[in-house]
Design an enzyme around this catalytic site. Structure first.
Site, PDB file in Angstrom:
ATOM      1  N   GLU A  27       0.827  -1.645   0.181  1.00 15.10           N
ATOM      2  CA  GLU A  27      -0.005   0.256   0.528  1.00 15.10           C
ATOM      3  C   GLU A  27       0.878   1.100   0.492  1.00 15.10           C
ATOM      4  OE1 GLU A  27      -1.962   0.294   3.430  1.00 15.10           O
ATOM      5  OE2 GLU A  27      -3.149  -2.259   3.828  1.00 15.10           O
ATOM      6  N   LYS A  63       2.563   4.846   1.377  1.00 11.42           N
ATOM      7  CA  LYS A  63       2.894   4.998   2.538  1.00 11.42           C
ATOM      8  C   LYS A  63       2.096   6.686   3.222  1.00 11.42           C
ATOM      9  CE  LYS A  63       5.965   4.773   6.994  1.00 11.42           C
ATOM     10  NZ  LYS A  63       5.689   5.772   6.989  1.00 11.42           N
ATOM     11  N   ASP A 105       1.967  10.717   4.057  1.00  7.56           N
ATOM     12  CA  ASP A 105       2.589  11.097   4.838  1.00  7.56           C
ATOM     13  C   ASP A 105       1.808  12.213   5.388  1.00  7.56           C
ATOM     14  OD1 ASP A 105       5.058  12.206   6.563  1.00  7.56           O
ATOM     15  OD2 ASP A 105       5.671  13.056   4.448  1.00  7.56           O
ATOM     16  N   TYR A 161      -6.338   2.693   6.571  1.00 12.90           N
ATOM     17  CA  TYR A 161      -5.261   1.191   6.503  1.00 12.90           C
ATOM     18  C   TYR A 161      -5.656   0.015   7.054  1.00 12.90           C
ATOM     19  CZ  TYR A 161      -1.620   4.163   9.160  1.00 12.90           C
ATOM     20  OH  TYR A 161      -1.249   4.903   9.728  1.00 12.90           O
ATOM     21  N   LYS A 188      11.181   3.097   2.024  1.00 14.58           N
ATOM     22  CA  LYS A 188      10.722   4.544   2.136  1.00 14.58           C
ATOM     23  C   LYS A 188      11.761   4.754   0.656  1.00 14.58           C
ATOM     24  CE  LYS A 188       9.660   6.183   5.726  1.00 14.58           C
ATOM     25  NZ  LYS A 188      10.694   7.097   6.957  1.00 14.58           N
ATOM     26  N   CYS A 229      34.374  41.153  -4.644  1.00 18.79           N
ATOM     27  CA  CYS A 229      33.147  40.934  -3.144  1.00 18.79           C
ATOM     28  C   CYS A 229      32.231  41.857  -3.583  1.00 18.79           C
ATOM     29  CB  CYS A 229      34.000  41.076  -1.545  1.00 18.79           C
ATOM     30  SG  CYS A 229      32.633  41.612  -0.936  1.00 18.79           S
ATOM     31  N   CYS A 266      32.058  44.725  -0.117  1.00 18.85           N
ATOM     32  CA  CYS A 266      32.678  45.964   0.318  1.00 18.85           C
ATOM     33  C   CYS A 266      34.005  45.988  -1.512  1.00 18.85           C
ATOM     34  CB  CYS A 266      33.751  45.790   0.835  1.00 18.85           C
ATOM     35  SG  CYS A 266      34.750  44.297   0.619  1.00 18.85           S
ATOM     36  N   CYS A 311      36.883  36.647   0.480  1.00 21.21           N
ATOM     37  CA  CYS A 311      37.304  38.223   0.312  1.00 21.21           C
ATOM     38  C   CYS A 311      37.866  39.029   1.529  1.00 21.21           C
ATOM     39  CB  CYS A 311      35.685  39.045   1.344  1.00 21.21           C
ATOM     40  SG  CYS A 311      35.707  40.843   1.219  1.00 21.21           S
ATOM     41  N   CYS A 360      35.582  43.837   5.960  1.00 18.89           N
ATOM     42  CA  CYS A 360      34.633  44.097   5.011  1.00 18.89           C
ATOM     43  C   CYS A 360      33.276  43.637   5.711  1.00 18.89           C
ATOM     44  CB  CYS A 360      34.581  42.841   3.953  1.00 18.89           C
ATOM     45  SG  CYS A 360      33.525  42.383   3.180  1.00 18.89           S
TER      46      CYS A 360
HETATM   47  S1  IVH Z   1       0.080   0.326   8.774  1.00 20.82           S
HETATM   48  C1  IVH Z   1       0.949  -2.180  12.686  1.00 20.82           C
HETATM   49  N1  IVH Z   1      -0.225   1.267   6.642  1.00 20.82           N
HETATM   50  O1  IVH Z   1       3.485   5.022   8.530  1.00 20.82           O
HETATM   51  C2  IVH Z   1       1.288  -0.928  11.423  1.00 20.82           C
HETATM   52  N2  IVH Z   1       1.070   2.865   7.992  1.00 20.82           N
HETATM   53  O2  IVH Z   1       6.132   3.855  10.475  1.00 20.82           O
HETATM   54  C3  IVH Z   1       0.541   0.061  11.532  1.00 20.82           C
HETATM   55  N3  IVH Z   1       1.188   5.185   7.483  1.00 20.82           N
HETATM   56  O3  IVH Z   1       2.720   5.233  12.370  1.00 20.82           O
HETATM   57  C4  IVH Z   1       1.010   0.491  10.208  1.00 20.82           C
HETATM   58  N4  IVH Z   1       0.568   4.906   5.385  1.00 20.82           N
HETATM   59  O4  IVH Z   1       0.882   6.441  10.568  1.00 20.82           O
HETATM   60  C5  IVH Z   1       0.208   2.052   7.793  1.00 20.82           C
HETATM   61  N5  IVH Z   1      -0.388   2.364   4.396  1.00 20.82           N
HETATM   62  C6  IVH Z   1       0.102   2.585   5.912  1.00 20.82           C
HETATM   63  C7  IVH Z   1       0.578   3.526   6.460  1.00 20.82           C
HETATM   64  C8  IVH Z   1       1.306   4.069   7.493  1.00 20.82           C
HETATM   65  C9  IVH Z   1       1.966   6.012   6.189  1.00 20.82           C
HETATM   66  C10 IVH Z   1       2.353   5.767   8.555  1.00 20.82           C
HETATM   67  C11 IVH Z   1       1.577   5.425   9.838  1.00 20.82           C
HETATM   68  C12 IVH Z   1       2.423   4.504  10.839  1.00 20.82           C
HETATM   69  C13 IVH Z   1       3.649   5.199   9.773  1.00 20.82           C
HETATM   70  C14 IVH Z   1       4.296   3.635  10.131  1.00 20.82           C
END
Ligand code: IVH
Length: 665
Positions: free
Chosen positions: A109, A111, A113, A218, A306, A400, A403, A418, A423
């Site tokens: 899925e 992640k 932010d 999620y 990441k 410079c 100055c 310089c 200066c």
């Molecule tokens: S699952 C045990 N799914 O990422 C599972 N987390 O460092 C709990 N996050 O604290 C998290 N997208 O705030 C999960 N699709 C996703 C996510 C997600 C963002 C965040 C969440 C969590 C942090 C993990």
């Protein structure tokens, strides 16, 4: 009783209509019909105050100022995930699980932010929203979460339901918000995550209501109690209950399939309407999930991949020079503003002439910009194919910009300097450095005040600081000064006379003599006179003081102007001595290493860890570069750890560090 049922039916009906209108963009009733039902509900609620419900559509966007946020202990900890950065680490993760479950399936899925949020329902009614907090205890932010229109207040599921997800601010809303902040002369938000978190933690609920927040769910925390057996079922079920769920996920049997999702998502990242910073990979079977359990702090059944630092293209509009307090002339890029890894970038340091030449950067070029460690913007290359012929190679200025004196570049050095020690950029810069918190710590002489006094010629040199009392009338004649304020400043100046020798040495702004070098010098020589008398050999013999630093010191002390400066400071009564101290043992694993700490340490505080490392002879730095020898990481380590791995710098989990330090100590 009839009316109670009617009220309940109207609330649900209106919630459905609102969702069709706001979320699905597909209204099934006219605005008039919606308003009519809303008025009907308002009238019924007014007649039955005993049936009031904060979840009612009549209440959801009305602002209230809260007295504070209650704390709430999570039934099950809200966990964070371990991070990985490469396909190899992904393979290792999958292999670890396959060892126990050869047929394990995974769900990949996005992640998101934003900030993690738990939503609680009791017999179909929303009862509270809780932030992650420290994982164990969060804050109840229900009133602000109710303003998020996509969250249902009524669901068709009996009993207790806990779902978890990420509250976020869409990129568009973030831009609009910052435009508004600009118009109102208010500070800008660094990124959508900060803006979302700030909104959720605001006690004035009208703030959250105006911020257009949204959420993706999620995680169905107690899904198994509701017959859920897999993560993909959980997502499906949450969507059917009316929660916003991003169904663009991938159920995968192989690493190849997971990797394909990561690559696809990475390619879409910039065009998504919300920020994501990676991909989360979870074991699909909830039975396997429960059996796999946790590592020390993070689950074994899920991991976060990441994305590498984001790279984008923009135009290099110009290059301008800034002169630092040591006289170094630094070229800076003026960029057409562009969003990189969640923030707007319009400038970046180009460091020196060689970098501009090596990367072949010309004014007017299309350039590639990225954030080093996702924080500091960097121009990494020019795009030659986009050249039209009108791009202009950069010629490093001969003079410079402040100055007008000559700029020179010494043999073997990358920087231009310089040549004018008077200066204004240098003089003011060194004055500001001298009084700064890490140096002589003179409160009340901030940059603005300093610039004002400097401009009025009341502070031309460092010793002038200690003769300011004689200029009382002149200072009081300036804007913004009072007798009381001036007396306070004089007291602070007076107190600074007793600052430790190391702080004075650092405050002098000698090239390459940072906090650490200053403190090593003070410890091993015990007085300013002894440091001044030492030759290069003697200086370089001090542990962790390199040849170049030693040379910089002798050059500095050899200048008559600097000797006069020190004599004047001595006359002014500044402390120039301290007791000598033994240097740190050189045989520890950490001795001589440049170490960066990142993430949340659990065994000790950041400053304790820093002290411990320093006592073992390490230098603790704030950011990761090629010069870093070791990165020690705790929980939730992010970009610094990623960067260390990018650069091939050695990394070490906190536990190993504590064990090592224990052996060595
Ligand atoms: S699952 C045990 N799914 O990422 C599972 N987390 O460092 C709990 N996050 O604290 C998290 N997208 O705030 C999960 N699709 C996703 C996510 C997600 C963002 C965040 C969440 C969590 C942090 C993990």
């Amino acid at each position: 009783m009839d009316e109670a049922l009617k009220i309940q039916a109207l609330r649900r009906q209106l919630e459905t209509y609102a969702r069709e209108y706001y979320i699905q963009d597909a209204p099934t009733v006219t605005d008039q019909e919606y308003d009519r039902l809303m008025h009907e509900l308002q009238a019924l609620e007014a007649a039955h105050p005993e049936l009031a419900d904060p979840n009612s559509p009549t209440q959801r966007v009305i602002g209230a100022v809260l007295p504070g946020f209650e704390k709430y202990s999570h039934g099950q900890r809200m966990l964070s995930l371990g991070d990985i950065f490469s396909r190899q680490e992904l393979e290792e993760f999958v292999a670890r699980i396959r060892k126990e479950y050869p047929d394990a399936q995974f769900v990949a899925e996005c992640k998101y932010d934003g900030l993690a949020m738990a939503l609680h329902y009791e017999n179909g009614r929303f009862i509270r929203a809780v932030t992650r907090g420290d994982g164990m205890t969060g804050e109840v932010v229900s009133a602000n979460v109710r303003t998020i229109r996509s969250i249902p207040m009524y669901i068709d599921e009996p009993g207790f339901v806990e779902v978890r997800g990420e509250v976020y601010m869409p990129k568009k809303s973030f831009e609009t918000l910052n435009e508004l902040q600009t118009t109102l002369h208010l500070p800008l938000f660094a990124n959508p995550r900060n803006a979302a978190a700030g909104s959720i933690r605001n006690l004035d609920t009208s703030v959250a209501a105006s911020r257009n927040l949204d959420i993706f769910l999620y995680w169905y925390q107690n899904g198994p109690e509701h017959g859920i057996r897999t993560q993909s079922q959980a997502l499906q079920a949450m969507q059917e209950l009316g929660f916003p769920v991003n169904m663009d996920v991938s159920v995968c049997d192989t690493v190849d399939e997971i990797w394909a999702f990561i690559e696809k998502t990475g390619a879409q990242r910039a065009s998504l309407p919300y920020e994501i910073d990676g991909v989360v990979i979870k074991v699909n079977s909830l039975e396997q999930e429960a059996a796999l359990g946790l590592n020390a702090k993070t689950p074994r059944y899920a991991i976060a991949y990441k994305f590498p630092a984001q790279e984008v293209q923009t135009t290099l509009d110009d290059i301008f020079l800034t002169i630092g307090r040591t006289g170094v002339a630094t070229p800076n890029a003026v960029l057409t503003p562009v969003r990189v890894a969640g923030t707007l970038v319009s400038a970046a340091s180009l460091h020196n002439e060689d970098l501009i030449r090596d990367r072949d950067l010309r004014i007017g070029d299309t350039v590639i910009v990225r954030k080093a460690g996702d924080i500091i913007p960097e121009v990494i290359a020019s795009v030659k194919e986009r050249r039209t012929g009108s791009q202009i190679p950069y010629v490093f200025p001969k003079t410079c910009p402040v100055c007008g004196s000559e700029l020179i570049r010494l043999e073997g050095e990358a920087d231009h300097f310089c040549t004018n020690p008077d200066c204004p950029a240098q003089v003011l810069g060194s004055l500001i450095h001298f009084v700064s918190r890490e140096a002589m710590n003179i409160d009340g002489l901030g940059e603005k005040k300093m610039a004002q006094l400097h401009e009025a010629h009341l502070l031309d040199t460092i010793p002038d600081i200690y003769h300011l009392a004689e200029k009382r009338q002149d200072v009081l004649a300036l804007r913004g000064w009072s007798d009381k304020g001036f007396d306070k400043l004089l007291a602070n100046i007076d107190a600074s006379r007793q600052r430790p020798l190391a702080d004075l040495l650092f405050g002098l702004g000698i090239r390459l003599v940072g906090k650490k070098a200053a403190s090593l010098l003070a410890d091993s020589f015990g007085s300013m006179d002894a440091v001044m008398a030492a030759d290069q050999e003697t200086l370089a013999a001090v542990k962790f003081i390199g040849r170049t630093t030693a040379e910089s010191l002798t050059t500095w002390f050899a200048q008559p102007a600097n000797r006069q400066l020190l004599a004047a400071l001595k006359d002014a009564g500044l402390n120039m001595t301290q007791e000598k101290k033994e240097a740190a043992p050189a045989d520890s694993f950490f001795a001589g290493k440049t170490v960066v700490l990142t993430g949340t340490l659990t065994g000790m505080s950041r400053s304790e860890a820093k002290k411990l490392l320093e006592s073992l002879g390490a230098t603790v730095a704030g950011s990761v570069s090629k010069k870093t020898s070791l990165v020690i990481y705790g929980e939730n380590a992010g970009s610094k750890l990623a960067k260390a791995r990018d650069l091939g710098v050695e990394t070490m989990p906190e536990e190993t560090f504590l064990a090592e330090a224990g052996h060595a100590a």
